[in-house]
Write an enzyme that holds these catalytic residues in place. Structure first.
Site, PDB file in Angstrom:
ATOM      1  N   GLU A 147       0.828  -1.209   0.000  1.00  0.00           N
ATOM      2  CA  GLU A 147       0.000   0.000   0.000  1.00  0.00           C
ATOM      3  C   GLU A 147       0.867   1.266   0.000  1.00  0.00           C
ATOM      4  OE1 GLU A 147      -3.027  -0.276  -0.686  1.00  0.00           O
ATOM      5  OE2 GLU A 147      -3.160  -2.444  -0.371  1.00  0.00           O
ATOM      6  N   HIS A 150       1.995   2.163  -3.490  1.00  0.00           N
ATOM      7  CA  HIS A 150       1.028   2.914  -4.303  1.00  0.00           C
ATOM      8  C   HIS A 150       1.210   4.419  -4.100  1.00  0.00           C
ATOM      9  CE1 HIS A 150      -1.343  -0.219  -6.108  1.00  0.00           C
ATOM     10  NE2 HIS A 150      -1.704  -0.749  -4.955  1.00  0.00           N
TER      11      HIS A 150
END
Length: 274
Positions: A147, A150
């Site tokens: 995550e 990203h």
């Protein structure tokens, strides 16, 4: 004559888009050991995206407080924040400025198998993904690293830019063909399926590869990412066909993760606590 003028207008817009793409193509991160080197199209500023993310994150936290679902398990909150504190310094491998971002980590009580990181480093983990998958610290680090990747690659800003470019492209299409209404909506859907979904799968693959490197450099076993998707595969009854999903198919993903976990394994052995 009218068709000729429409064609001229369309060509002008198309050439403008090509020119614009060439001007704003950028590489948001260094390659790292996993070799991420794709150029990205950016039409929005990093500041705009980060400000928007901060407002959105605050709104989500406010709602969670009102529902009494924010940080309800003190031990679990401490656990994910300790893991984050080991990962954050490693982000400098991909971006020198990233370790100084205003990273924030919070826990939301929910049965969802979910975790995310907004632009600028605003992270949320849901209790469901930790509890239902019985995640180890290595596995939490794998998800968190994914995550965080990203955000480092600014995939959100890139997606927003792609959406903007698609809208301009649709305007050009309307000028040339005269298509409007439902037919134009169908055209938009076709463009979305053709252009957006493959890029989304690219984003997931990039985040997978960067995530295993972040985890390995922080002393977490990079093969934990493989374990997660093996668990997800069992829960998801094999998953949807890859061509219909924004995420790579489980088998494809697991194969790729094994390859890149092997590549960064020496970093793990060098970094793991003795």
């Amino acid at each position: 004559m009218m068709k000729f003028m429409k064609l001229v207008k369309t060509l002008f817009i198309s050439l403008s888009l090509i020119s614009l793409s060439a001007c704003v193509g950028t590489q948001t991160t260094k390659q790292g050991a996993v070799g991420i080197e794709r150029q990205q199209l950016m039409m929005f500023s990093e500041q705009e995206m980060n400000q928007g993310a901060e407002r959105a994150y605050d709104a989500i936290l406010k709602e969670a407080r009102q529902k009494k679902t924010l940080n309800t398990d003190a031990k679990m909150v401490e656990r994910i924040r300790i893991i984050a504190n080991r990962l954050i310094p490693q982000t400098g491998v991909f971006r020198k400025d990233a370790p100084r971002w205003d990273w924030v980590v919070n826990l939301i009580k929910s049965d969802q198998l979910n975790a995310w990181c907004m632009p600028g480093g605003k992270i949320a983990f849901y209790t469901g993904i930790i509890q239902k998958l019985k995640l180890t610290d290595d596995e939490i680090a794998a998800i968190m690293g994914h995550e965080m990747a990203h955000a480092l690659r600014e995939h959100g800003r890139e997606r927003a830019s792609q959406a903007q470019l698609t809208q301009v492209g649709l305007a050009a299409l309307q000028v040339f063909t005269g298509i409007q209404g439902p037919a134009l909506d169908a055209t938009a859907l076709a463009l979305n399926v053709t252009l957006t979904l493959p890029n989304s799968r690219t984003h997931e693959t990039e985040a997978d590869r960067m995530g295993v490197e972040l985890a390995a450099r922080a002393g977490f076993n990079p093969y934990a990412a493989v374990n997660i998707w093996q668990k997800m595969s069992k829960m998801g009854n094999g998953g949807a066909p890859e061509i219909l999903s924004t995420h790579p198919a489980h088998d494809t993903r697991i194969k790729d993760l094994k390859k890149y976990a092997r590549r960064v394994e020496p970093l793990y052995f060098a970094a793991k606590p003795r």
